[in-house]
Design an enzyme around this catalytic site. Structure first.
Site, PDB file in Angstrom:
ATOM      1  N   LYS A 211       0.751  -1.410  -0.019  1.00  0.00           N
ATOM      2  CA  LYS A 211       0.445   0.047  -0.339  1.00  0.00           C
ATOM      3  C   LYS A 211       0.702   1.443   0.106  1.00  0.00           C
ATOM      4  CE  LYS A 211      -3.547   2.344   3.027  1.00  0.00           C
ATOM      5  NZ  LYS A 211      -4.420   2.292   4.229  1.00  0.00           N
ATOM      6  N   GLU A 217      10.661  -4.263   4.243  1.00  0.00           N
ATOM      7  CA  GLU A 217      10.814  -5.592   4.206  1.00  0.00           C
ATOM      8  C   GLU A 217      10.402  -6.261   2.116  1.00  0.00           C
ATOM      9  OE1 GLU A 217       9.617  -4.450   6.625  1.00  0.00           O
ATOM     10  OE2 GLU A 217       9.368  -5.504   8.514  1.00  0.00           O
ATOM     11  N   GLY A 271      -4.425  -1.611   5.470  1.00  0.00           N
ATOM     12  CA  GLY A 271      -3.638  -2.655   4.907  1.00  0.00           C
ATOM     13  C   GLY A 271      -4.653  -4.255   5.427  1.00  0.00           C
ATOM     14  N   ARG A 272      -5.108  -4.095   7.141  1.00  0.00           N
ATOM     15  CA  ARG A 272      -5.726  -5.414   7.162  1.00  0.00           C
ATOM     16  C   ARG A 272      -6.612  -6.181   6.760  1.00  0.00           C
ATOM     17  NH1 ARG A 272      -3.991  -2.084  10.381  1.00  0.00           N
ATOM     18  NH2 ARG A 272      -5.489  -1.673  12.756  1.00  0.00           N
ATOM     19  N   GLU A 357      -3.798  -5.796  15.525  1.00  0.00           N
ATOM     20  CA  GLU A 357      -3.324  -4.703  14.816  1.00  0.00           C
ATOM     21  C   GLU A 357      -4.509  -3.890  15.174  1.00  0.00           C
ATOM     22  OE1 GLU A 357       0.259  -4.176  12.007  1.00  0.00           O
ATOM     23  OE2 GLU A 357      -1.810  -4.070  10.685  1.00  0.00           O
ATOM     24  N   HIS A 388      -3.840 -32.805  19.226  1.00  0.00           N
ATOM     25  CA  HIS A 388      -3.174 -33.256  19.468  1.00  0.00           C
ATOM     26  C   HIS A 388      -1.884 -32.421  20.043  1.00  0.00           C
ATOM     27  CE1 HIS A 388      -4.741 -37.106  18.468  1.00  0.00           C
ATOM     28  NE2 HIS A 388      -5.244 -36.303  16.901  1.00  0.00           N
ATOM     29  N   LYS A 514      10.465  -0.365  13.973  1.00  0.00           N
ATOM     30  CA  LYS A 514      11.055   0.064  12.031  1.00  0.00           C
ATOM     31  C   LYS A 514      12.168   1.400  12.786  1.00  0.00           C
ATOM     32  CE  LYS A 514       6.851  -0.486   9.806  1.00  0.00           C
ATOM     33  NZ  LYS A 514       5.413   0.014   8.703  1.00  0.00           N
TER      34      LYS A 514
HETATM   35  O1  F6P Z   1       2.392  -3.711  10.139  1.00  0.00           O
HETATM   36  C1  F6P Z   1       1.966  -2.588   9.539  1.00  0.00           C
HETATM   37  C2  F6P Z   1       1.385  -2.381   8.284  1.00  0.00           C
HETATM   38  O2  F6P Z   1       1.724  -1.229   7.946  1.00  0.00           O
HETATM   39  C3  F6P Z   1       0.275  -3.654   8.397  1.00  0.00           C
HETATM   40  O3  F6P Z   1      -0.687  -2.275   8.235  1.00  0.00           O
HETATM   41  C4  F6P Z   1       0.691  -3.756   6.844  1.00  0.00           C
HETATM   42  O4  F6P Z   1      -0.353  -4.225   6.305  1.00  0.00           O
HETATM   43  C5  F6P Z   1       1.903  -3.721   6.162  1.00  0.00           C
HETATM   44  O5  F6P Z   1       2.151  -3.265   7.386  1.00  0.00           O
HETATM   45  C6  F6P Z   1       2.527  -4.146   4.738  1.00  0.00           C
HETATM   46  O6  F6P Z   1       1.966  -2.259   4.375  1.00  0.00           O
HETATM   47  P1  F6P Z   1       2.577  -2.077   3.110  1.00  0.00           P
HETATM   48  O7  F6P Z   1       1.590  -2.874   2.534  1.00  0.00           O
HETATM   49  O8  F6P Z   1       2.306  -0.735   3.238  1.00  0.00           O
HETATM   50  O9  F6P Z   1       3.711  -2.606   2.263  1.00  0.00           O
END
Ligand code: F6P
Length: 550
Positions: A211, A217, A271-272, A357, A388, A514
């Site tokens: 987003k 990452e 995002g979620r 979150e 189990h 972060k």
């Molecule tokens: O972990 C924080 C967060 O902002 C989430 O809410 C989101 O889904 C994720 O990082 C990934 O963010 P992006 O889609 O901006 O890479």
């Protein structure tokens, strides 16, 4: 944002009444409730489009629910539902609307927010996604060597990974037979390396899903994927092998992806909550546009139910209020999700992000401290494996752990009577958790023992029971029922946030780590001057440096 009255929910009379009610009823055993009312299941269950919610195995009476509905009214739940649906900026700390429900609106509907028809915007992107996914799926979209795409790799993390991964995995029975979809999220190089190890750049398509398009990452993985691709392909071939899904055009271009190959969405999609937006491209590639539309339709059916059904017959509201009953008034700290379906095995992880979150917050919308427990720890694992592993604690441990059991009634993979065995296991667990095993029953089983041996074994054979659970039975895992299920949990989380007075749509808590990681990164290579952390962090950085000869 339209004005609304702030409510200190834990200073209200209804809050106190619920505490009182909990004290008065906490010794009540569900076994007795079932014995007293042969119609308890009919009374405490409801069905919507092939999704049955049985909430009868909970420590609640009709009076408990009445009080909880009163609590919801006091918190102005209906008002917040309407504000969300209309597109008011209820995400106050980020000054944004919260409109993931608009992503699921059928074609031809319109929703005007700030003078724009957001439903029309959604459908424009959907039609580009349809066009692109069909080209890839039917082989018209070729890689640089002229071959069709065989593998899709979604590079994203958090909501840009978990929602699509869960939907794709759950709907594997609908997947294109010659197109595999992979998900790489972790910055641990192992994740990408192990995925790419089996793939050929000439037939691989990458979706960079972010987003913000600033998440390290994802960008590091995208960079590494680009380098891997360029070992065989050329710069000019990137356009046929990399597409982006983002709200940030500038960053997408800066990364080197042509914005003609970018699919956008909007800041009002958290995002979620983004699997329903272009972030769901990987799902659409796997199952095809029509199935993806059915997934959206399932989500939309749940939205209409949520926005329109009275609280007494409203699945997300019931799940949320029962959750609050345990979390806030019983002080249960965790909530377990157990899907009895291998394809749903990562659903607990998705709900974990969604819930923790959203509602893992200690201050309310206006920044006021909240003097009560909010979001629970969400965890879980697929059944029957979990039986189990950790069910011992659920049956005989000392903690109250409310559970949701998710049970598809028909399998896409019938194998002898294995599905019946799976179902029997699921039902047996909820029954055992509810009933427990009392002394008389245990003694009957141990009838051949007496004296010291009986004294020693008897307590170990007792099950207190009274461990609550909801069962969500789906006729089958289909795109439509998956849409309903995922939207159900989104709304549940929203309702709980409203009652606790939380803004469920920001996530400031992920920022601090972060920031510190940015500071620590250069220190690992030894070049950033004296270490000024606590002795543990300094010691660990030093240890890492030594092991790397720095
Ligand atoms: O972990 C924080 C967060 O902002 C989430 O809410 C989101 O889904 C994720 O990082 C990934 O963010 P992006 O889609 O901006 O890479």
């Amino acid at each position: 944002m339209a004005a609304h009255r702030h409510i200190d929910i834990n200073s209200t009379q209804i809050w106190a009444k619920l505490h009182q009610h909990q004290r008065a009823t906490r010794h009540m055993h569900m076994r007795e409730l079932f014995a007293l009312d042969p119609h308890r299941f009919q009374r405490f269950s409801l069905e919507l489009d092939g999704l049955l919610l049985d909430y009868s195995k909970n420590r609640v009476t009709e009076r408990t629910l009445e009080l909880l509905f009163e609590l919801a009214q006091k918190a102005d739940l209906r008002g917040w539902m309407d504000r969300m649906r209309r597109g008011e900026r209820i995400n106050v700390s980020e000054d944004r609307a919260v409109l993931h429900t608009a992503l699921r609106l059928p074609k031809g509907t319109s929703l005007r927010v700030d003078g724009r028809d957001v439903a029309a915007d959604v459908h424009k992107v959907l039609s580009r996604l349809k066009d692109f996914s069909e080209q890839v799926r039917d082989g018209r979209w070729k890689g640089f060597s002229g071959q069709r795409i065989r593998n899709v790799v979604n590079l994203g993390i958090g909501g840009s990974d978990l929602g699509p991964l869960v939907a794709t995995d759950a709907l594997a029975a609908y997947a294109h037979p010659e197109l595999s979809v992979h998900f790489v999220s972790n910055v641990d190089g192992q994740h990408l390396a192990r995925t790419l190890g089996k793939l050929d750049p000439a037939t691989t398509l990458f979706i960079v899903a972010s987003k913000s398009f600033t998440t390290p990452e994802t960008l590091l993985n995208a960079q590494a994927a680009r380098e891997w691709f360029l070992r065989k392909g050329r710069e000019g071939d990137i356009a046929r092998h990399f597409v982006a899904v983002s709200t940030n055009d500038a960053a997408v271009s800066a990364f080197g992806i042509d914005t003609r190959h970018m699919f956008g969405f909007w800041d009002w999609v958290g995002g979620r909550y983004s699997v329903w937006s272009a972030i769901g491209l990987s799902v659409m590639l796997a199952i095809g546009y029509d199935n993806f539309r059915a997934f959206l339709d399932g989500g939309h059916a749940m939205d209409r139910h949520f926005f329109e059904a009275p609280f007494e017959a409203n699945m997300p509201v019931l799940l949320a209020l029962i959750g609050i009953w345990y979390n806030t008034f019983y002080r249960a700290h965790t909530h377990a999700i157990m899907p009895y379906d291998h394809g749903l095995r990562r659903l607990p992880a998705h709900i974990q992000q969604l819930d923790m979150e959203s509602n893992g917050k200690r201050v309310g919308r206006l920044g006021e401290a909240l003097d009560f427990d909010t979001g629970p720890v969400i965890w879980g694992e697929e059944g029957a494996n979990s039986q189990h592993a950790f069910f011992q604690l659920l049956h005989q441990g000392t903690r109250l752990v409310p559970c949701d059991f998710i049970l598809p009634l028909n399998s896409h993979y019938p194998l002898g009577n294995q599905h019946d065995v799976l179902v029997a296991n699921c039902l047996a667990q909820t029954e055992a958790l509810m009933r427990g095993k009392n002394e008389a029953e245990a003694i009957q089983e141990l009838g051949h023992l007496s004296g010291e041996q009986l004294d020693m074994l008897l307590p170990q054979k007792l099950f207190p029971g009274n461990q609550p659970s909801n069962t969500l039975a789906l006729d089958k895992v289909t795109p439509y029922s998956m849409g309903m299920l995922m939207a159900l949990y989104e709304h549940k989380v929203f309702v709980q946030g409203v009652i606790w007075g939380i803004n469920s749509f920001d996530q400031w808590g992920v920022e601090y780590g972060k920031q510190l990681a940015k500071r620590i990164l250069p220190e690992l290579s030894g070049g950033a001057g004296a270490l000024a952390h606590d002795s543990s962090t300094n010691g660990l950085i030093q240890h890492y440096r030594e092991r790397h000869g720095k």
